[in-house]
Design a protein around this motif. Structure first.
Motif, short mmCIF file in Angstrom:
data_model
loop_
_atom_site.label_atom_id
_atom_site.label_comp_id
_atom_site.label_asym_id
_atom_site.label_seq_id
_atom_site.Cartn_x
_atom_site.Cartn_y
_atom_site.Cartn_z
N ALA A 178 0.82 -1.21 0.00
CA ALA A 178 0.00 0.00 0.00
C ALA A 178 0.85 1.26 0.00
O ALA A 178 0.43 2.30 -0.53
CB ALA A 178 -0.93 -0.01 1.22
N ALA A 179 2.04 1.18 0.57
CA ALA A 179 2.92 2.35 0.66
C ALA A 179 3.94 2.40 -0.46
O ALA A 179 4.85 3.23 -0.43
CB ALA A 179 3.64 2.36 2.00
N THR A 236 -1.59 -0.48 9.31
CA THR A 236 -1.49 0.96 9.07
C THR A 236 -2.75 1.43 8.36
O THR A 236 -3.54 0.63 7.86
CB THR A 236 -0.26 1.28 8.21
OG1 THR A 236 -0.42 0.67 6.91
CG2 THR A 236 1.02 0.76 8.85
N SER A 270 -2.95 2.94 5.52
CA SER A 270 -2.91 2.60 4.10
C SER A 270 -3.20 1.12 3.87
O SER A 270 -3.84 0.75 2.88
CB SER A 270 -1.54 2.95 3.52
OG SER A 270 -0.51 2.30 4.23
#
Length: 406
Positions: free
Chosen positions: A39-40, A71, A73
């Protein structure tokens, strides 16, 4: 039903095999932090595509909860993929983190596969965040002391560890803008965001419980999360009055108790020099003291320490008004005061400061040195030391009194 297993080590293999025996399809077994990394954009493109494709093809993901894996995200990616997150927690800290994201009650470590299938068959029920303790004393506690190293930081750390007993969640904040030391004393990295980042986010309106979980550092398995201080005292303008007050207000939602270590100086001379609303050198200390529901005033138990304390105490009272103050005489030893050291300190504080109640912490150099060497709290290194016993007695008497039995 398709379920992705995002756990670590041999546990992932055994859970995946058990789910397949129960008739569940496991399209992928991935590392716990793989979803957050994808996601990051911290994962190679092909690997990230495999993670996203597995989530899209699945109904749920059994996710091992940690600060690196859970997290905002990662949760957003699972929501977009339509994959339900079934958290797997191994510590109370992991459970609090899952609750802060509104997830369902986590599976305990060692949960049998058939039980996981039963949970998946039921609709998700978000776990409510734990309620703050009621009637158990003050929520925000500032630890202050006069100039001369009376042991503010040591008392703050030990106080936080004692408050965390019984499963309480305690936040330890280093708001000292002159000589922050908690990170160094506990072996924590001080290059991280810490309390300064919390203050910046609070000013922008972006500070919440999840952000505090992200930027704080856990202190072993004590139940204490630390917001480290400034790594350079020259950054003191970042801790303004409004920022500190707003950050500590959010800390009330984040932790059951918040212990704030502040600097000694209470001067406001900058306001006399200029009429402009610029940054104030001691704004963090003054804001923390005004936000506190209890001030623990530390006085070094020797003639010089008592003299310094009595000179600064009226200014403390003028700053906090009617806020309760609990006075702790630290490093008590008969060598500096002679016979009846306790009695001499009690009579002096009563006569010249009007202070009737005093709690004493003995001079326990061996335990303190062992804690500094190990970069851990004294309560961890020497749980039966005289210092730990004295702090525990103080917490029970003055901070979280034990309810009387009728």
């Amino acid at each position: 039903m398709n379920v992705v297993v995002a756990l670590g080590g041999a546990r992932a293999t055994s859970v995946a095999a058990g789910l397949e025996r129960e008739g569940v399809v496991v399209p992928a077994v991935i590392a716990p932090d793989a979803i957050a990394a994808a996601a990051a954009d911290d994962m190679p493109g092909d690997d990230a595509d495999l993670v996203v494709r597995a989530l899209v093809e699945s109904d749920a993901v059994v996710l091992g909860v940690s600060r690196s894996s859970l997290t905002a995200s990662a949760v957003a990616l699972c929501d977009r993929a339509g994959a339900r997150i079934v958290p797997w927690a191994t510590t109370p800290e992991d459970e609090r983190l899952a609750a802060s994201f509104g997830l369902e009650r986590p599976l305990a470590d060692g949960t049998e596969p058939w039980r996981i299938v039963e949970v998946l068959a039921e609709p998700p029920r978000p776990m409510a965040a734990p309620l703050a303790p009621e009637g158990l004393g003050p929520r925000t506690i500032a630890v202050w002391g006069a100039q001369g190293s009376p042991g503010r930081s040591t008392v703050a750390v030990e106080l936080a560890v004692e408050l965390a007993r019984g499963g309480r969640h305690v936040g330890l904040v280093d708001a000292d803008t002159h000589a922050p030391s908690i990170a160094l004393a506990l072996g924590l990295p001080d290059e991280g965001p810490g309390f300064a980042a919390a203050c910046r986010q609070a000013e922008l309106g972006g500070l919440d419980v999840r952000e505090l979980h992200r930027i704080s550092l856990p202190l072993a398995r004590t139940g204490v999360d630390v917001l480290t201080g400034l790594n350079r005292p020259s950054r003191w303008p970042e801790l303004s009055d409004a920022r500190v007050g707003a950050a500590l207000e959010v800390c009330r939602e984040w932790a059951d108790y918040t212990v704030v270590d502040v600097a000694a100086s209470l001067e406001r001379d900058e306001e006399i020099v200029s009429d402009l609303a610029g940054p104030r050198r001691n704004a963090a200390t003054l804001a923390a003291l005004r936000s506190a529901e209890l001030v623990v005033a530390v006085v070094r138990a020797d003639p010089l320490g008592v003299s310094r304390f009595l000179r600064a105490y009226p200014e403390l009272r003028a700053t906090i008004g009617s806020t309760p103050v609990a006075v702790v005489a630290n490093s008590l030893r008969p060598g500096a005061l002679g016979i009846d050291a306790r009695g001499q300190i009690r009579r002096t504080l009563d006569r010249f400061g009007g202070i009737e109640d005093v709690w004493f912490v003995p001079h326990d150099l061996r335990a303190v040195d062992a804690a500094l060497l190990a970069a851990r709290p004294v309560a961890d290194v020497a749980p039966r030391s005289a210092l730990t016993t004295a702090v525990r007695r103080f917490v029970g008497d003055a901070v979280v009194p034990v309810p009387s039995r009728r």
